[in-house]
Design a protein around this motif. Structure first.
Motif, PDB file in Angstrom:
ATOM      1  N   HIS A  14     -98.295  36.069 -67.204  1.00  0.00           N
ATOM      2  CA  HIS A  14     -98.434  34.880 -68.051  1.00  0.00           C
ATOM      3  C   HIS A  14     -98.705  35.345 -69.478  1.00  0.00           C
ATOM      4  N   SER A  18     -95.475  31.083 -70.868  1.00  0.00           N
ATOM      5  CA  SER A  18     -94.557  31.142 -69.737  1.00  0.00           C
ATOM      6  C   SER A  18     -95.130  32.010 -68.630  1.00  0.00           C
ATOM      7  N   VAL A  20     -94.196  34.192 -64.847  1.00  0.00           N
ATOM      8  CA  VAL A  20     -93.289  34.809 -63.886  1.00  0.00           C
ATOM      9  C   VAL A  20     -94.140  35.275 -62.719  1.00  0.00           C
ATOM     10  N   VAL A  41     -96.201  25.835 -64.456  1.00  0.00           N
ATOM     11  CA  VAL A  41     -94.756  26.045 -64.403  1.00  0.00           C
ATOM     12  C   VAL A  41     -94.472  27.527 -64.227  1.00  0.00           C
ATOM     13  N   GLU A  43     -91.406  30.027 -64.440  1.00  0.00           N
ATOM     14  CA  GLU A  43     -90.013  30.133 -64.878  1.00  0.00           C
ATOM     15  C   GLU A  43     -89.163  30.854 -63.846  1.00  0.00           C
ATOM     16  N   HIS A  44     -89.697  31.966 -63.331  1.00  0.00           N
ATOM     17  CA  HIS A  44     -88.965  32.761 -62.347  1.00  0.00           C
ATOM     18  C   HIS A  44     -89.908  33.159 -61.210  1.00  0.00           C
ATOM     19  N   LYS A  70     -88.966  26.845 -61.493  1.00  0.00           N
ATOM     20  CA  LYS A  70     -87.653  26.551 -62.063  1.00  0.00           C
ATOM     21  C   LYS A  70     -86.535  27.357 -61.417  1.00  0.00           C
ATOM     22  N   SER A  71     -86.796  28.638 -61.107  1.00  0.00           N
ATOM     23  CA  SER A  71     -85.736  29.451 -60.519  1.00  0.00           C
ATOM     24  C   SER A  71     -86.309  30.414 -59.489  1.00  0.00           C
ATOM     25  N   ILE A 117     -88.183  36.006 -70.579  1.00  0.00           N
ATOM     26  CA  ILE A 117     -88.656  34.708 -71.021  1.00  0.00           C
ATOM     27  C   ILE A 117     -89.753  34.908 -72.072  1.00  0.00           C
ATOM     28  N   ARG A 118     -89.475  34.454 -73.272  1.00  0.00           N
ATOM     29  CA  ARG A 118     -90.400  34.609 -74.395  1.00  0.00           C
ATOM     30  C   ARG A 118     -90.819  36.076 -74.544  1.00  0.00           C
TER      31      ARG A 118
END
Length: 339
Positions: A14, A18, A20, A41, A43-44, A70-71, A117-118
């Motif tokens: 984190h 974002s 993961v 949330v 992201e992956h 999300k994915s 991501i970011r």
């Protein structure tokens, strides 16, 4: 953060915005870490391979009413047919059909760049394209046997473009040799050792550990395991790490290994740490990206106290004669990204 999930692996990355997640055998510790970071949330969600101690909590996580995934990234594996894996695929298919989830089944080197991501970089170092195309095989295949562990995705987490954490899942010796053959750069300051410090599939586990440690050159090696499963880490694995890196490398287990303390745990040994549980040694390990590089907090002062109370801690050679900072005193610094 490398979470204390017992026998299994789970990492929560984190950057303040974002998130993961790599592997999730049990969603409860992960949900706690997310709540403490005000994250809802993901992201992956990346699943290195289909063993239960890496995926068992994934279906529940995706279906959780207060979490958005999300994915999902997962590789096919026709050799695995556990209820957990089939449930995972069923939930993923349902959520994909309703437009709630993107499912990706190409977790290999070809995914490089697609997972960033970011400020979080995610590098898939293994499997390569050929192995990913073949998948797990039997002994009669022209390429020889490739196990599910050999196919385990090897993921390196980067923060602000700098290597932070290598997550090899359950990578075995044949998979590692394939990476060496491909001249893969595996270097990272922190390594979560594959297969929880158990057997590597090599004829010489000590040599495998030494070769892997030399390739990664970590300053911290984490064994993510549970006290009630197996007797990890194996001594020859720890010895191999020392062979390659000497006493300068710090070794931390998430839970107190029976290899270090065979008798029943007493309050004098485990102390009081309700967040990490009463079998925790280092517990969950938080990594922090600072201007000085990657630092970590392995529940340091409690960790040192626990080790001093153990019967035969395998990591003692690092602690003996070290400074208080080396013994795990939490280093205060400006945080810019956690994993």
């Amino acid at each position: 953060m490398v979470l204390n999930v017992g026998h299994g692996n789970c990492s929560f990355i984190h950057d303040g915005y974002s998130s993961v997640v790599v592997d999730v055998p049990n969603a409860i510790p992960l949900l706690g870490a997310m709540a403490s970071s005000n994250a809802d949330v993901i992201e992956h969600l990346i699943l290195s391979h289909a063993d239960n101690d890496h995926i068992k909590g994934a279906a529940a996580l995706m279906a959780h009413s207060e979490v958005v995934v999300k994915s999902l990234w997962v590789n096919p594996d026709s050799t695995k047919f556990s209820d957990a894996f089939l449930d995972l695929l069923t939930v993923a298919a349902d959520r994909q059909s309703r437009g709630l989830l993107h499912v990706r089944t190409n977790l290999n080197v070809g995914a490089d760049g697609l997972l960033d991501i970011r400020r979080i970089g995610v590098r898939v170092l293994h499997p390569g394209i050929v192995w990913a195309g073949i998948g797990p095989t039997g002994k009669d295949h022209p390429s020889g046997p490739i196990s599910s562990n050999g196919m385990s995705a090897v993921v390196r987490i980067e923060l602000d473009g700098e290597p932070a954490l290598l997550l090899p899942g359950d990578l075995d010796s044949k998979g590692f040799n394939e990476m060496v053959k491909a001249q893969v750069d595996m270097k990272a300051p922190v390594l979560v050792f594959p297969h929880h410090g158990g057997r590597s599939g090599a004829s010489d586990n000590r040599a495998f550990a030494a070769d892997l440690a030399a390739a990664v050159e970590p300053r911290l090696v984490i064994f993510s395991h549970g006290r009630t499963h197996f007797t990890n880490p194996r001594k020859e694995i720890v010895d191999g790490i020392r062979d390659a890196l000497g006493d300068g490398v710090q070794i931390a287990c998430t839970q107190i290994s029976r290899a270090c303390h065979k008798n029943e745990l007493s309050l004098a040994v485990v102390g009081s740490d309700p967040l990490s549980g009463q079998t925790a040694c280092a517990g969950s390990v938080r990594l922090t990206k600072t201007d000085d590089g990657i630092l970590w907090e392995p529940h340091a002062s409690r960790h040192a106290q626990t080790i001093d109370a153990l019967e035969s801690p395998l990591c003692r050679s690092h602690l003996r004669g070290s400074s208080s900072a080396d013994k795990g005193v939490v280093r205060q610094s400006r945080r810019s990204a956690d994993d």
